[in-house]
Design an enzyme around this catalytic site. Structure first.
Site, PDB file in Angstrom:
ATOM      1  N   ILE A 144     -17.402   1.724   8.748  1.00 31.41           N
ATOM      2  CA  ILE A 144     -16.141   0.985   8.630  1.00 31.41           C
ATOM      3  C   ILE A 144     -14.956   1.914   8.901  1.00 31.41           C
ATOM      4  O   ILE A 144     -14.784   2.931   8.232  1.00 31.41           O
ATOM      5  CB  ILE A 144     -15.964   0.369   7.212  1.00 31.41           C
ATOM      6  CG1 ILE A 144     -17.235  -0.340   6.731  1.00 31.41           C
ATOM      7  CG2 ILE A 144     -14.753  -0.557   7.181  1.00 31.41           C
ATOM      8  CD1 ILE A 144     -17.580  -1.630   7.416  1.00 31.41           C
ATOM      9  N   GLU A 200      -7.493  -7.429   2.614  1.00 34.95           N
ATOM     10  CA  GLU A 200      -7.453  -6.016   2.240  1.00 34.95           C
ATOM     11  C   GLU A 200      -7.482  -5.869   0.713  1.00 34.95           C
ATOM     12  O   GLU A 200      -8.241  -5.075   0.166  1.00 34.95           O
ATOM     13  CB  GLU A 200      -6.162  -5.412   2.816  1.00 34.95           C
ATOM     14  CG  GLU A 200      -6.010  -3.934   2.678  1.00 34.95           C
ATOM     15  CD  GLU A 200      -4.638  -3.471   3.208  1.00 34.95           C
ATOM     16  OE1 GLU A 200      -3.858  -4.313   3.695  1.00 34.95           O
ATOM     17  OE2 GLU A 200      -4.364  -2.267   3.104  1.00 34.95           O
TER      18      GLU A 200
HETATM   19  O1  LIG Z   1     -10.289   6.332   1.534  1.00 36.82           O
HETATM   20  C1  LIG Z   1      -9.274   6.772   1.030  1.00 36.82           C
HETATM   21  N1  LIG Z   1      -9.347   7.674   0.061  1.00 36.82           N
HETATM   22  C2  LIG Z   1      -8.264   8.185  -0.514  1.00 36.82           C
HETATM   23  N2  LIG Z   1      -7.019   7.869  -0.208  1.00 36.82           N
HETATM   24  C3  LIG Z   1      -6.858   6.979   0.763  1.00 36.82           C
HETATM   25  C4  LIG Z   1      -7.948   6.383   1.425  1.00 36.82           C
HETATM   26  N3  LIG Z   1      -7.476   5.533   2.316  1.00 36.82           N
HETATM   27  C5  LIG Z   1      -6.136   5.588   2.213  1.00 36.82           C
HETATM   28  N4  LIG Z   1      -5.759   6.452   1.288  1.00 36.82           N
HETATM   29  C6  LIG Z   1      -4.402   6.791   0.895  1.00 36.82           C
HETATM   30  O2  LIG Z   1      -3.543   5.695   1.213  1.00 36.82           O
HETATM   31  C7  LIG Z   1      -2.266   6.186   1.579  1.00 36.82           C
HETATM   32  C8  LIG Z   1      -1.880   5.745   2.963  1.00 36.82           C
HETATM   33  O3  LIG Z   1      -1.938   4.416   3.136  1.00 36.82           O
HETATM   34  P1  LIG Z   1      -2.311   3.802   4.547  1.00 36.82           P
HETATM   35  O4  LIG Z   1      -2.062   4.749   5.658  1.00 36.82           O
HETATM   36  O5  LIG Z   1      -3.705   3.287   4.440  1.00 36.82           O
HETATM   37  O6  LIG Z   1      -1.252   2.669   4.642  1.00 36.82           O
HETATM   38  P2  LIG Z   1      -1.443   1.081   4.690  1.00 36.82           P
HETATM   39  O7  LIG Z   1      -2.548   0.752   3.741  1.00 36.82           O
HETATM   40  O8  LIG Z   1      -0.128   0.539   4.242  1.00 36.82           O
HETATM   41  O9  LIG Z   1      -1.777   0.754   6.101  1.00 36.82           O
HETATM   42  C9  LIG Z   1      -2.373   7.691   1.565  1.00 36.82           C
HETATM   43  O10 LIG Z   1      -1.899   8.140   0.330  1.00 36.82           O
HETATM   44  C10 LIG Z   1      -3.852   7.941   1.678  1.00 36.82           C
HETATM   45  O11 LIG Z   1      -4.181   9.177   1.133  1.00 36.82           O
HETATM   46 CA   LIG Z   2      -4.567   1.557   3.146  1.00 32.89          CA
END
Ligand SMILES: O=c1[nH]cnc2c1ncn2[C@@H]1O[C@H](COP(=O)(O)OP(=O)(O)O)[C@@H](O)[C@H]1O
Ligand SMILES: [Ca+2]
Length: 468
Positions: A70, A191
């Site tokens: 994924i 989501e």
């Molecule tokens: O699998 C994961 N493990 C740990 N932190 C994650 C993971 N996926 C996203 N994050 C955290 O989510 C934040 C970023 O969010 P993202 O880029 O996913 O934005 P969005 O969800 O608004 O598209 C960062 O702090 C990142 O470290």
């Molecule tokens: Ca995210």
């Protein structure tokens, strides 16, 4: 005997139907009734997004091991997760971890005008992910790419071009199985519900009464999601969503139990998007949320915003006021029983929200601010810990940053007051938590002897390996 068999062999379809009419009637009555109930259900809820069967009987017709790959195409970066499940839908280790997890920056939306380059940014992740799946299982292993707020905010045409380039990349470069709709922009409620499934799966609360499950908040860069299970009675009273928004309640069957999941995603309220909202207010002048001694520009979503600290220092109180305005907390749009912010129903609260697991940027900033240990997978804190840290961050000068907050990444330092104030405001004024309520910040969840990333892709993987 022989005669009977001969008759049976030459029996026509009409004869068969006639002979089994009693049985057919018994089977068809409940089917008709279920269809009627589904038809008559109010428009306030959509059904089943994640169907996870109870696998107690080991009735899975696949092989003993099912892999899933994924991709999380987030607004601030791209990540890939590879999981392996046994027949009971338990996670089993790949080498010495329960998942393969790799990440890189920036995300797909950083290349709005170059779909090919955008898709190619996933190549290194794809190659390593595929290599971790045994060769003979690759054609049976589903691969999905779920894009979140970054592509959502980019608009239909640009994001569709990028997704198409990703589909082509998968087709040309990979032997993994791509199902229809494997590469999409996830809608926010999807989501949020995957995130809820991930955390409750890892805590082994799925299958238990709804009030034993935990609620989740996921603060991304572009959007923030909240999801928690509510009672059937509360689900029945869910208001109709605002125009253009998804419905508030999803029905899901998981481990033999039906859940009514309240879920809402707030687009443009992720942490990096909120910085832009807060900076917009001050236009070309000082902003009360920016650390003193900083003068620069902040880029987000193709726009640039002035980020200038006042010489008299940032101000916690003034910054709070700007953040509250940005959240539209007291918006007259609220026509429901009770709202969070921006006119959104709060779901009514209840047992499924007693415990809240708060992920992503909440954990990251708390770690950078120094009030949680980044080496631990979870930490119990209270919203007021964010306020306390904000107070310290808002009262420092840029040159004190390194000594006061040694763990802060350099790029985040000018925004530390802003980020912490926004996070406190989101929890307390937005979601209505008490400043003293204990919440669990989560990066990973312990699962047996291992710890697994607390992120939505596991929920999606569970759906991918358990759907027919
Ligand atoms: O699998 C994961 N493990 C740990 N932190 C994650 C993971 N996926 C996203 N994050 C955290 O989510 C934040 C970023 O969010 P993202 O880029 O996913 O934005 P969005 O969800 O608004 O598209 C960062 O702090 C990142 O470290
Ligand atoms: Ca995210």
């Amino acid at each position: 005997m022989t005669a009977k068999r001969a008759i049976g062999r030459h029996e026509s379809l009409a004869d068969k139907i006639h002979r089994h009419r009693g049985l057919l009637l018994v089977i068809s009555i409940p089917i008709v009734l279920i269809a009627l109930v589904l038809l008559l259900m109010p428009g306030s809820s959509t059904s089943v997004s994640v169907t996870m069967k109870s696998h107690e009987g080991g009735s899975n017709s696949r092989g003993p091991k099912n892999y899933a790959v994924i991709f999380d195409a987030g607004s601030s970066g791209s990540r890939v997760h590879v999981y392996c499940f046994d027949q009971n839908l338990d996670l089993v280790p790949l080498e010495n971890e329960l998942e393969l997890f790799l990440q890189l920056k920036p995300g797909l939306s950083a290349y709005p005008n170059d779909p090919r380059q955008s898709a190619n940014s996933l190549v290194s992740l794809l190659d390593k992910a595929e290599a971790s799946v045994p060769r003979e299982l690759r054609p049976k292993t589903p691969v999905r790419v779920g894009a979140t707020a970054g592509l959502r905010a980019l608009g239909h045409k640009a994001s569709e071009n990028i997704l198409q380039a990703v589909r082509e990349l998968l087709k040309d470069r990979s032997r993994l199985k791509t199902e229809a709709n494997a590469v999409t922009v996830l809608d926010g409620t999807q989501e949020g519900s995957y995130q809820w499934v991930t955390i409750n799966y890892l805590l082994r609360t799925l299958g238990k009464p709804y009030s034993d499950t935990v609620g989740v908040v996921d603060l991304g860069g572009g959007s923030v999601q909240m999801a928690y299970a509510i009672s059937e009675e509360d689900a029945a009273t869910a208001p109709k969503p605002l125009e253009g928004e998804d419905s508030y309640v999803r029905e899901m069957y998981l481990k033999g139990r039906k859940y009514f999941l309240y879920v809402h995603s707030y687009l443009h309220y992720g942490l990096l998007a909120a910085r832009a909202e807060i900076l917009k207010v001050s236009e070309d002048s000082n902003n009360p949320c920016i650390v003193t001694g900083h003068s620069g520009t902040y880029k987000y979503g193709g726009n640039a915003f002035k980020a200038i600290g006042s010489s008299s220092g940032a101000s916690l109180d003034e910054c709070r006021r700007v953040a509250i305005n940005a959240l539209k907390v007291n918006d007259s749009l609220c026509t429901h029983m009770k709202c969070t912010f921006g006119g959104v129903w709060n779901g009514g609260g209840g047992g499924g929200q007693k415990k809240i697991f708060v992920a992503s940027f909440f954990f990251d900033r708390a770690a950078e601010a120094g009030f949680v240990d980044p080496k631990q997978p979870v930490a119990e804190v209270r919203p007021l810990d964010f306020e306390k840290a904000a107070n310290k961050a808002c009262n420092m000068r840029m040159e004190e940053g390194k000594s006061k907050f040694p763990r802060v990444e350099e790029d985040n330092l000018p925004y530390l007051c802003l980020d912490l104030v926004y996070q406190y405001t989101l929890l307390v004024d937005g979601f209505g938590l008490k400043p003293s309520q204990t919440i669990t910040l989560v990066k990973k969840v312990k699962y047996g002897d291992y710890a697994v990333e607390a992120a939505w892709p596991l929920g999606s993987a569970i759906e991918a390996v358990s759907s027919p």
